[in-house]
Design an enzyme around this catalytic site. Structure first.
Site, PDB file in Angstrom:
ATOM      1  N   GLU A 204      29.646  28.283  40.540  1.00  0.00           N
ATOM      2  CA  GLU A 204      30.492  28.254  41.545  1.00  0.00           C
ATOM      3  C   GLU A 204      31.942  28.439  40.973  1.00  0.00           C
ATOM      4  O   GLU A 204      32.198  28.395  39.860  1.00  0.00           O
ATOM      5  CB  GLU A 204      30.625  26.810  42.170  1.00  0.00           C
ATOM      6  CG  GLU A 204      29.957  26.587  43.490  1.00  0.00           C
ATOM      7  CD  GLU A 204      30.574  27.085  44.694  1.00  0.00           C
ATOM      8  OE1 GLU A 204      31.529  28.141  44.602  1.00  0.00           O
ATOM      9  OE2 GLU A 204      30.405  26.696  45.878  1.00  0.00           O
ATOM     10  N   ASP A 205      32.488  29.203  41.641  1.00  0.00           N
ATOM     11  CA  ASP A 205      33.928  29.352  41.307  1.00  0.00           C
ATOM     12  C   ASP A 205      34.719  28.183  41.561  1.00  0.00           C
ATOM     13  O   ASP A 205      35.643  27.971  40.395  1.00  0.00           O
ATOM     14  CB  ASP A 205      34.750  30.595  42.083  1.00  0.00           C
ATOM     15  CG  ASP A 205      34.448  30.263  43.635  1.00  0.00           C
ATOM     16  OD1 ASP A 205      33.620  29.912  44.260  1.00  0.00           O
ATOM     17  OD2 ASP A 205      35.401  30.646  44.467  1.00  0.00           O
TER      18      ASP A 205
ATOM     19  N   ASP B  69      36.153  21.977  45.527  1.00  0.00           N
ATOM     20  CA  ASP B  69      37.509  21.656  46.080  1.00  0.00           C
ATOM     21  C   ASP B  69      37.135  20.052  46.710  1.00  0.00           C
ATOM     22  O   ASP B  69      37.411  19.381  45.903  1.00  0.00           O
ATOM     23  CB  ASP B  69      37.785  22.670  47.150  1.00  0.00           C
ATOM     24  CG  ASP B  69      39.023  22.757  47.706  1.00  0.00           C
ATOM     25  OD1 ASP B  69      39.744  21.592  47.688  1.00  0.00           O
ATOM     26  OD2 ASP B  69      39.795  23.598  47.974  1.00  0.00           O
TER      27      ASP B  69
ATOM     28  N   LYS C  79      38.957  20.579  41.720  1.00  0.00           N
ATOM     29  CA  LYS C  79      40.351  20.254  41.906  1.00  0.00           C
ATOM     30  C   LYS C  79      40.067  18.510  41.982  1.00  0.00           C
ATOM     31  O   LYS C  79      39.403  18.054  43.164  1.00  0.00           O
ATOM     32  CB  LYS C  79      40.768  20.426  43.344  1.00  0.00           C
ATOM     33  CG  LYS C  79      41.477  21.948  43.362  1.00  0.00           C
ATOM     34  CD  LYS C  79      41.821  22.163  44.613  1.00  0.00           C
ATOM     35  CE  LYS C  79      42.454  23.552  44.769  1.00  0.00           C
ATOM     36  NZ  LYS C  79      42.772  24.150  46.321  1.00  0.00           N
TER      37      LYS C  79
ATOM     38  N   VAL D  40      44.732  28.000  45.503  1.00  0.00           N
ATOM     39  CA  VAL D  40      44.681  29.051  44.509  1.00  0.00           C
ATOM     40  C   VAL D  40      44.037  30.065  44.921  1.00  0.00           C
ATOM     41  O   VAL D  40      43.118  30.104  45.908  1.00  0.00           O
ATOM     42  CB  VAL D  40      44.359  28.429  43.201  1.00  0.00           C
ATOM     43  CG1 VAL D  40      44.995  27.685  42.597  1.00  0.00           C
ATOM     44  CG2 VAL D  40      42.778  27.937  43.248  1.00  0.00           C
TER      45      VAL D  40
HETATM   46  C1  PRP Z   1      35.035  28.421  48.669  1.00  0.00           C
HETATM   47  C2  PRP Z   1      34.451  28.488  47.275  1.00  0.00           C
HETATM   48  C3  PRP Z   1      33.460  27.267  47.413  1.00  0.00           C
HETATM   49  C4  PRP Z   1      33.847  26.372  48.382  1.00  0.00           C
HETATM   50  C5  PRP Z   1      34.478  25.216  47.724  1.00  0.00           C
HETATM   51  O1  PRP Z   1      33.994  29.231  49.406  1.00  0.00           O
HETATM   52  O2  PRP Z   1      33.977  29.644  46.837  1.00  0.00           O
HETATM   53  O3  PRP Z   1      32.073  27.826  47.462  1.00  0.00           O
HETATM   54  O4  PRP Z   1      34.859  27.342  49.100  1.00  0.00           O
HETATM   55  O5  PRP Z   1      35.191  24.261  48.760  1.00  0.00           O
HETATM   56  P1  PRP Z   1      34.625  22.848  48.961  1.00  0.00           P
HETATM   57  O6  PRP Z   1      34.412  21.967  47.803  1.00  0.00           O
HETATM   58  O7  PRP Z   1      35.845  22.211  49.621  1.00  0.00           O
HETATM   59  O8  PRP Z   1      33.375  23.123  49.841  1.00  0.00           O
HETATM   60  P2  PRP Z   1      34.492  29.876  50.934  1.00  0.00           P
HETATM   61  O9  PRP Z   1      33.938  28.923  51.832  1.00  0.00           O
HETATM   62  O10 PRP Z   1      36.153  29.968  51.117  1.00  0.00           O
HETATM   63  O11 PRP Z   1      33.768  31.268  50.847  1.00  0.00           O
HETATM   64  P3  PRP Z   1      34.156  32.652  50.204  1.00  0.00           P
HETATM   65  O12 PRP Z   1      33.525  32.102  48.374  1.00  0.00           O
HETATM   66  O13 PRP Z   1      33.412  33.615  50.693  1.00  0.00           O
HETATM   67  O14 PRP Z   1      35.638  32.952  49.972  1.00  0.00           O
END
Ligand code: PRP
Length: 191
Positions: free
Chosen positions: A110-111, A114, A142, A164
């Site tokens: 995971e990147d 949050d 975070k 970010v």
């Molecule tokens: C982002 C990120 C995580 C998730 C984290 O994905 O890549 O998967 O949000 O957020 P959380 O802990 O609050 O659930 P996003 O849904 O924005 O999709 P993407 O990776 O395609 O941009």
């Protein structure tokens, strides 16, 4: 690694949270840890969560390749029904796994964690498919934004609760290609 030519995105960044060099050395460190912990297994199955994890998945897999064990790669795409820059916890599968993960050593890539809502849902989903083991490597976390606690064994950086972008993370689908992670200037949001 830039040749000095200004990038289109540098001017939009207010401040850097994690530099390209910090990301590079942290990934090396994480790959060594995972390699040591999985030394006894024949192979691991990396599950990248699109789209955000695309950069991290590619760099982490290459780093792990230097140490082993062998890795296979799978991707899932999920979407949390969020409002703007926050997520809600309702998750929809946009792309499912291509293969069975039963009895495999699954490592989720995971990147960012949050609120933790996406990962919490994903862990339950993957757990229900009976992997031999299931752990998470997250580049960013975070701690001040957490709504649901998910045990993440490998964390790159704990970062402040700011929105970010970069290194896979987007704002309105842009900035994913940045090699570092930063915070956008306020005026970018009013364009
Ligand atoms: C982002 C990120 C995580 C998730 C984290 O994905 O890549 O998967 O949000 O957020 P959380 O802990 O609050 O659930 P996003 O849904 O924005 O999709 P993407 O990776 O395609 O941009």
């Amino acid at each position: 690694m830039s040749d000095g030519t200004p990038n289109w995105f540098d001017a939009d960044i207010d401040h850097v949270i994690v530099s390209e060099e910090q990301i590079r050395s942290k990934i090396e460190e994480l790959a060594k840890q995972v390699s040591a912990d999985y030394g006894h297994v024949e192979e691991v199955l990396l599950v990248g969560v699109l789209k955000g994890a695309v950069m991290f998945m590619a760099d982490f897999a290459r780093a792990l390749g230097r140490y082993g064990p062998p890795a296979e790669m799978e991707f899932m795409a999920v979407s949390s029904y969020g409002q703007g820059t926050t997520s809600s916890g309702v998750v929809r599968i946009l792309k499912d796994l291509d293969r069975d993960i039963a009895n495999r050593h699954v490592v989720v890539i995971e990147d960012i964690v949050d609120s933790g809502l996406t990962l919490s849902w994903l862990m339950k989903y993957l757990e229900s498919r009976d992997p031999a083991s299931l752990e998470v490597v997250a580049l960013l976390r975070k701690p001040d934004a957490v709504k649901v606690h998910v045990p993440v064994k490998y964390v790159g950086f704990d970062i402040p609760n700011e929105f970010v972008v970069g290194y896979g993370l987007d704002y309105a689908e842009r900035y994913r290609e940045m090699p570092y992670v930063g915070v956008l200037k306020p005026e970018v949001y009013s364009r």
